[in-house]
Design an enzyme around this catalytic site. Structure first.
Site, PDB file in Angstrom:
ATOM      1  N   ASP A 240     -12.839  28.052   3.486  1.00 45.37           N
ATOM      2  CA  ASP A 240     -12.410  27.347   2.288  1.00 45.37           C
ATOM      3  C   ASP A 240     -12.720  28.292   1.119  1.00 45.37           C
ATOM      4  O   ASP A 240     -13.546  29.203   1.236  1.00 45.37           O
ATOM      5  CB  ASP A 240     -13.117  25.996   2.125  1.00 45.37           C
ATOM      6  CG  ASP A 240     -12.342  25.092   1.147  1.00 45.37           C
ATOM      7  OD1 ASP A 240     -11.478  25.615   0.403  1.00 45.37           O
ATOM      8  OD2 ASP A 240     -12.606  23.872   1.116  1.00 45.37           O
ATOM      9  N   TRP A 241     -12.013  28.064   0.020  1.00 47.00           N
ATOM     10  CA  TRP A 241     -12.080  29.044  -1.077  1.00 47.00           C
ATOM     11  C   TRP A 241     -13.497  29.099  -1.664  1.00 47.00           C
ATOM     12  O   TRP A 241     -13.957  28.160  -2.325  1.00 47.00           O
ATOM     13  CB  TRP A 241     -11.052  28.656  -2.136  1.00 47.00           C
ATOM     14  CG  TRP A 241      -9.720  29.364  -1.959  1.00 47.00           C
ATOM     15  CD1 TRP A 241      -9.037  30.043  -2.926  1.00 47.00           C
ATOM     16  CD2 TRP A 241      -8.908  29.479  -0.780  1.00 47.00           C
ATOM     17  NE1 TRP A 241      -7.874  30.594  -2.407  1.00 47.00           N
ATOM     18  CE2 TRP A 241      -7.777  30.269  -1.091  1.00 47.00           C
ATOM     19  CE3 TRP A 241      -9.040  29.043   0.537  1.00 47.00           C
ATOM     20  CZ2 TRP A 241      -6.783  30.593  -0.174  1.00 47.00           C
ATOM     21  CZ3 TRP A 241      -8.045  29.365   1.464  1.00 47.00           C
ATOM     22  CH2 TRP A 241      -6.943  30.124   1.101  1.00 47.00           C
TER      23      TRP A 241
END
Ligand code: BGC
Length: 768
Positions: A240-241
């Site tokens: 995930d970012w």
């Protein structure tokens, strides 16, 4: 489903061998916010790929990226959010929606759309529930699989997210979700497992949170053992970012691609670790291999121009929105239900006896959630416009309330209320458009209540006092309480966050152009205090304890027989259905067992409609605690009036199995199982009892085995039973739970230490 690959395995290995360590490390983190790193030099060409959100529409940002939806994105069809799509219970429809999403992704030269989400709705307060499909792993997993199949049919990849146990937004980047092995396997991972094994997403996105103390991005158990070794998946794990805390540990755990760019910082850490001998370069090569496979899988699609029929996608979004709407209530008023709107109550004649609309959401639609999934729609329908188009006449309107931080937020509440009441008085039917303001639900934070805003309830109550013919149309992503106010609304249509055509889809249902067929993908509780995680959501001091264990959603309410506002699987129609002829039979045993189920569903009303046939399985007596009943299969069946269809289901042994916490594997225990077929977890048409031949789930005997365990053992029982014949019944009850060695210590049975050791040896030898 595997797309054509343009590079042979040998060519891939040759390419990897020709790359420098620095080049390989550079492929494992982003070039910028949305792109992977390219390599272009003599003899080597690795193109960059664009990955972008997801999940219910493409959010392609042209300017510098952000993941909070702040920077605008190019227009794309905003399909209904997952909260709505989950309520369709319709994999075929979701495959078509997926194909449309995939086409838009491809046409925009994007390689991977970041979705769908398969996290379980553990609690209605999760701010991101609008991005998730269900509280049940079978429904969530099957619908996610349908979306993946549709998207990837266009040659672009999906990113199944957020793996795993990411069920809240509070403290999401640090919190440890502390969950026992059985709920982890049977609930939280099961949703992902179905999607992965059925539809093979080309990427999986790890979650921000920790799982049992370790960041998901660094948890080998999740990213390698479960995903790859157990489920046989061969895709790419993307972070995930910003989810990576220790790049080297993450790489070792199986995290291939870190997003977004780290400006070379983590690439350097990878290179340094290999050079220092603390990281095996094989981990780097394995991750590069996964990046190259994704490049190959998506190359043809992004190289092939595609065009999107924007109007056709809007029409599909409308069809999906109508199929998502759940009719929760449709009580008769003056002898007839308010829905579908009758011509007499819809004709807006000069006498004002027709339909009126109340509620700001009628003209300012709430159709998607906030955060990284925010889509710029290609067009946007509103209910007022859709109603006027359908009824062929203007629809009188009063906003009734303002939306916090929306247009006209500062207007006088009393004046708005008085205007709405005046409009409602004498109207044929009042459509009240209520829901949650956008600020109430977003990525990044959770709700603290499931109530509708007080200002809206004040309007509803005042309107209902002057006109009993009130239909409430709800727009919200997370579940809201209806018990607090449904006495004021004989009809309630839950339209969720229905995307850019959500309003016209809901109006199709209101007018009867479409018969409602949406079913609740999550239980609607009576009170917030009733929800399973009430005492433990969202945790404290960095930990959230999943103390309810397996008892998530309907499993909780059904086990405790807690009253609910509306059960899981529930939804009314304008027609009626009957289910009969339910049969179930088992073949095979243990892990090879299969259960064949069939049922006939008949449309017994006078309109076309669709019913969802739901199959639940119970294991009434087991060595472990099991939920009252669990959904194992479902089918949505569209029927003309009077039409009947027999549906069949072929369940494999997983429908019977539990995750054995001592054996650490799925296990089918023998004995009675009950298969029920119905239309909600609490509306079961018929149940069939089955005798299943299971596996031996007893643990080998030891000297610490109890008397009861000895008596359950086929070798020990004939020898031990006679020894208990003269025991006092009270003493026998106490002895049942005492280890055999202690009984021998105390001389409570004729069994000696020597005799016990010999018995254990013979019993265990007989097991083989
Ligand atoms: C979200 C992801 C999203 C990513 C990129 C993160 O904050 O959790 O769901 O795909 O940002 O926008």
């Amino acid at each position: 489903m595997t797309a054509p690959t343009s590079r042979s395995p040998l060519a891939t290995e040759q390419l990897i061998a020709s790359l420098t360590l620095e080049e390989k490390a550079s492929l494992l983190s982003g070039h910028d916010f949305w792109h992977t790193t390219a390599i272009e030099r003599d003899g080597v060409s690795v193109p960059s790929m664009m990955l972008t959100d997801g999940p219910h529409g493409l959010r392609k940002q042209l300017a510098a990226g952000d993941h909070l939806g702040l920077a605008s994105s190019v227009p794309a069809t905003c399909f209904p959010t997952a909260s709505a799509l989950g309520s369709t219970w319709d994999p075929e429809l979701l495959t078509r929606v997926g194909a449309a999403l995939g086409l838009e992704t491809r046409a925009a030269d994007v390689s991977v759309i970041l979705g769908p989400g398969a996290n379980i709705k553990r609690d209605p307060r999760c701010g991101r529930n609008f991005e998730y499909l269900s509280e049940d792993p079978v429904l969530s997993g099957d619908l996610a699989a349908a979306l993946i199949a549709g998207i990837q049919s266009q040659g672009v990849g999906t990113s199944l997210k957020h793996f795993a146990v990411n069920n809240q937004e509070s403290d999401r980047m640090r919190v440890s979700a502390d969950v026992d092995e059985r709920p982890l396997r049977e609930i939280y991972l099961a949703s992902f497992e179905r999607a992965v094994t059925k539809a093979d997403p080309w990427t999986v996105m790890c979650a921000y949170n920790k799982v049992n103390g370790v960041y998901a991005s660094q948890k080998r158990f999740l990213l390698t053992q479960v995903l790859r070794e157990e489920w046989g998946w061969d895709g790419l794990v993307v972070s995930d970012w910003g989810a990576v805390r220790d790049r080297v540990a993450a790489l070792e755990a199986g995290l291939d691609l870190e997003m977004p760019a780290s400006d070379g910082r983590t690439d350097a850490a990878v290179v340094a670790a290999v050079r220092a001998g603390t990281l095996d370069e094989a981990h780097v090569d394995a991750a590069v291999r996964n990046v190259l496979r994704l490049v190959d899988r998506t190359a043809d699609a992004v190289a092939t121009p595609a065009t999107v029929d924007v109007a056709a996608h809007h029409a599909l979004a409308r069809e999906a929105a109508a199929a998502s709407a759940v009719l929760l209530r449709n009580e008769p008023v003056d002898g007839a239900p308010l829905l579908p709107l009758q011509p007499a109550s819809s004709a807006n004649g000069a006498d004002g006896a027709g339909v009126v609309a109340i509620g700001e959401f009628a003209r300012t639609p709430r159709y998607q959630g906030a955060g990284s999934s925010l889509v710029t729609p290609t067009q946007l329908d509103d209910a007022l416009g859709a109603l006027e188009a359908a009824l062929g006449a203007p629809v009188p309107f009063a906003p009734g309330f303002t939306i916090p931080e929306g247009p006209d937020s500062a207007l006088d509440g009393d004046a708005l209320l008085a205007e709405a009441v005046a409009l409602a008085e004498g109207a044929g039917t009042v459509l009240a458009f209520l829901g949650l303001p956008a600020v109430d639900e977003s990525e990044g934070y959770d709700r603290t209540t499931i109530s509708l805003p007080a200002a809206q309830l004040r309007v509803l109550e005042a309107v209902a006092a002057v006109n009993p013919r009130v239909v409430v149309v709800l727009s919200n992503g997370g579940a809201v309480s209806v018990s607090e106010w449904q006495q004021h609304a004989p009809a309630i249509l839950e339209s969720w966050l229905g995307g850019q055509a959500g309003a016209s889809g809901a109006v199709d249902v209101l007018t009867g152009a479409v018969s409602p067929s949406g079913k609740l993908a999550e239980t609607l509780p009576v009170r917030l205090q009733d929800v399973p995680a009430y005492g433990s959501f969202p945790g404290e001091l960095g930990h959230v304890t999943y103390g309810e264990g397996l008892f998530v959603g309907y499993r909780w309410y059904d086990a405790r027989d807690v009253a609910v506002a509306h059960p899981f699987g529930f939804g009314l129609s304008y027609t009626t259905f009957a289910i009969d002829g339910v049969t179930a039979s088992v073949t095979g045993s243990g892990a090879e067992a299969r259960v064949a189920v069939s049922a006939t569903v008949t449309n017994t009303g006078d309109r076309a409609g669709a019913e969802v046939v739901q199959v639940y399985v119970s294991d009434p007596a087991a060595v472990v605690t099991r939920p009252e009943r669990e959904l194992k299969a479902f089918a949505k069946v569209a029927l003309e009036p009077g039409e009947a269809r027999t549906v069949t289901f072929d369940l494999d042994s997983r429908a019977l199995a539990f995750w054995h916490p001592a054996l650490h594997r799925w296990t089918v225990e023998g004995g009675e199982f009950v298969v029920s077929v119905g239309t909600s977890s609490r509306d079961l048409a018929a149940s069939v009892s089955l005798d299943v031949v299971g596996e031996d789930v007893s643990a080998p005997l030891t000297e610490m085995s109890t008397l009861a365990e000895l008596l359950a053992d086929p070798v020990a029982e004939p020898e031990v039973r006679p020894m208990t014949a003269d025991m006092d019944p009270a003493l026998l009850s106490m002895a049942d739970d005492m280890p055999a060695i202690v009984l021998a210590d105390f001389g409570m049975t004729p069994l000696t230490h020597v005799g016990l050791a010999d018995l254990i040896e013979r019993s265990n030898a007989a097991r083989g």
